[in-house]
Scaffold this motif. Sequence first.
Motif, short mmCIF file in Angstrom:
data_model
loop_
_atom_site.label_atom_id
_atom_site.label_comp_id
_atom_site.label_asym_id
_atom_site.label_seq_id
_atom_site.Cartn_x
_atom_site.Cartn_y
_atom_site.Cartn_z
N ARG A 43 0.83 -1.21 0.00
CA ARG A 43 0.00 0.00 0.00
C ARG A 43 0.87 1.26 0.00
O ARG A 43 0.64 2.19 -0.78
CB ARG A 43 -0.92 -0.02 1.23
CG ARG A 43 -2.01 1.03 1.20
CD ARG A 43 -2.92 0.88 2.41
NE ARG A 43 -3.48 -0.44 2.49
CZ ARG A 43 -3.18 -1.35 3.42
NH1 ARG A 43 -2.32 -1.04 4.38
NH2 ARG A 43 -3.74 -2.53 3.42
N THR A 46 2.59 1.70 -3.36
CA THR A 46 1.67 2.19 -4.39
C THR A 46 1.47 3.70 -4.26
O THR A 46 1.54 4.45 -5.24
CB THR A 46 0.30 1.48 -4.29
OG1 THR A 46 0.50 0.07 -4.46
CG2 THR A 46 -0.66 1.98 -5.36
N THR A 47 1.20 4.18 -3.02
CA THR A 47 1.03 5.61 -2.81
C THR A 47 2.30 6.37 -3.19
O THR A 47 2.23 7.43 -3.82
CB THR A 47 0.69 5.91 -1.33
OG1 THR A 47 -0.40 5.10 -0.92
CG2 THR A 47 0.33 7.37 -1.14
N ASN A 48 3.45 5.85 -2.82
CA ASN A 48 4.72 6.49 -3.17
C ASN A 48 4.89 6.58 -4.68
O ASN A 48 5.41 7.57 -5.20
CB ASN A 48 5.90 5.73 -2.56
CG ASN A 48 6.08 6.02 -1.08
OD1 ASN A 48 5.33 6.80 -0.49
ND2 ASN A 48 7.07 5.39 -0.47
N PHE A 50 2.47 6.80 -6.86
CA PHE A 50 1.57 7.87 -7.31
C PHE A 50 2.21 9.24 -7.05
O PHE A 50 2.17 10.14 -7.90
CB PHE A 50 0.23 7.79 -6.58
CG PHE A 50 -0.60 6.60 -6.94
CD1 PHE A 50 -0.29 5.79 -8.00
CD2 PHE A 50 -1.73 6.29 -6.19
CE1 PHE A 50 -1.07 4.69 -8.34
CE2 PHE A 50 -2.53 5.20 -6.51
CZ PHE A 50 -2.20 4.40 -7.58
N GLU A 100 -4.03 6.37 4.98
CA GLU A 100 -3.20 6.03 3.82
C GLU A 100 -4.06 5.81 2.58
O GLU A 100 -3.71 6.25 1.48
CB GLU A 100 -2.38 4.77 4.12
CG GLU A 100 -1.43 4.35 3.00
CD GLU A 100 -0.27 5.31 2.79
OE1 GLU A 100 0.33 5.29 1.69
OE2 GLU A 100 0.03 6.08 3.72
N LEU A 103 -5.20 9.21 1.28
CA LEU A 103 -4.12 9.85 0.54
C LEU A 103 -3.92 9.17 -0.80
O LEU A 103 -3.73 9.84 -1.83
CB LEU A 103 -2.83 9.79 1.36
CG LEU A 103 -1.58 10.38 0.70
CD1 LEU A 103 -1.77 11.87 0.39
CD2 LEU A 103 -0.36 10.19 1.60
N GLN A 104 -3.98 7.85 -0.81
CA GLN A 104 -3.77 7.11 -2.05
C GLN A 104 -4.84 7.42 -3.08
O GLN A 104 -4.55 7.60 -4.27
CB GLN A 104 -3.75 5.60 -1.75
CG GLN A 104 -3.32 4.76 -2.93
CD GLN A 104 -3.24 3.28 -2.57
OE1 GLN A 104 -4.08 2.49 -3.00
NE2 GLN A 104 -2.24 2.92 -1.77
N ARG A 105 -6.10 7.50 -2.62
CA ARG A 105 -7.20 7.82 -3.54
C ARG A 105 -7.01 9.19 -4.17
O ARG A 105 -7.22 9.39 -5.37
CB ARG A 105 -8.55 7.74 -2.81
CG ARG A 105 -9.08 6.34 -2.60
CD ARG A 105 -10.53 6.36 -2.17
NE ARG A 105 -10.69 6.97 -0.85
CZ ARG A 105 -10.67 6.29 0.27
NH1 ARG A 105 -10.52 4.99 0.28
NH2 ARG A 105 -10.83 6.92 1.44
N MET A 107 -4.16 10.83 -4.51
CA MET A 107 -3.00 10.79 -5.40
C MET A 107 -3.30 10.05 -6.70
O MET A 107 -2.67 10.31 -7.73
CB MET A 107 -1.81 10.13 -4.69
CG MET A 107 -1.20 10.99 -3.59
SD MET A 107 -0.43 12.49 -4.27
CE MET A 107 0.00 13.36 -2.75
N HIS A 108 -4.26 9.13 -6.65
CA HIS A 108 -4.63 8.40 -7.88
C HIS A 108 -5.37 9.31 -8.85
O HIS A 108 -5.30 9.12 -10.08
CB HIS A 108 -5.49 7.18 -7.51
CG HIS A 108 -5.76 6.28 -8.67
ND1 HIS A 108 -6.83 5.41 -8.70
CD2 HIS A 108 -5.12 6.11 -9.86
CE1 HIS A 108 -6.83 4.75 -9.84
NE2 HIS A 108 -5.81 5.16 -10.56
N ARG A 135 9.31 8.50 0.94
CA ARG A 135 8.24 9.50 0.81
C ARG A 135 8.73 10.86 1.27
O ARG A 135 8.46 11.88 0.62
CB ARG A 135 7.00 9.08 1.60
CG ARG A 135 5.81 10.01 1.38
CD ARG A 135 4.53 9.47 2.00
NE ARG A 135 4.16 8.19 1.43
CZ ARG A 135 3.04 7.53 1.74
NH1 ARG A 135 2.17 8.07 2.60
NH2 ARG A 135 2.78 6.37 1.19
#
Length: 233
Positions: A43, A46-48, A50, A100, A103-105, A107-108, A135
């Motif tokens: 997870r 993936t965020t990193n 993005f 997280e 934030l990921q959503r 950044m997507h 990060r």
Amino acid sequence: MKVLYVLLCCVVLCLNVLASSDEEDDKQLVEMERSADLENRKRLHTTNTFIKKHVKQRTVRGKITHFVCQNAVTMEKLTFMFALPEQNFNEDPVIQHAMELELQREMHEGLDLTEVEVADLAYHEKNMNDLGSDRRVMLKPDLALLILDIILNPTNYEHFDFIHTCRMIGLFWSVKDPTSFITNAEVTPDDNTCVIHHGTTVVKSFQYDDDSIVYVDNVTHKVLNPSFVLDLA
């Protein structure tokens, strides 16, 4: 005597069954923890990924601003989202997981990636500490440039109050020095001083002075030198 022997055998058998059951439970617990750790690493990675793409597209500053300007997102949550993703907010993995994903959503958004492509991006070779460090390294330059742009071009940030700039400075400080991460950022009403805290400890204080942001004494709020801008390098 035979009865006693049978009873002893039964007791031994029960103890063996209980021991085997406990051992199996321990194995399952270890496997669950291992699986959760792998998912957490995937997870974060993936965020990193993005974030890295937004840095390349020069759109990451807008993503940072999106969260900083949400007063409902506390300074401490901002810190654990952006600067300390390898740790748990309030030692609660459930809350950290939710932040997280939020934030990921965000950044997507703005990335031309399908769900399959997103899934393919994730891997777990790096540990949590390395992912957190990655990060911080990625975000520090853009946070510095964003704060500098706010100072030099204030007309481009008319929607910004000083509290938002103060929160941005707090986030930069958390990225710059995660051992003294910022849990609270406030602007004093009497002299418009940005005060950032680590717990109950005041870490730094700032004011606007001659179109720049400068350090001030944590107690008296007397202007000090040098300018905060020098620490953005």
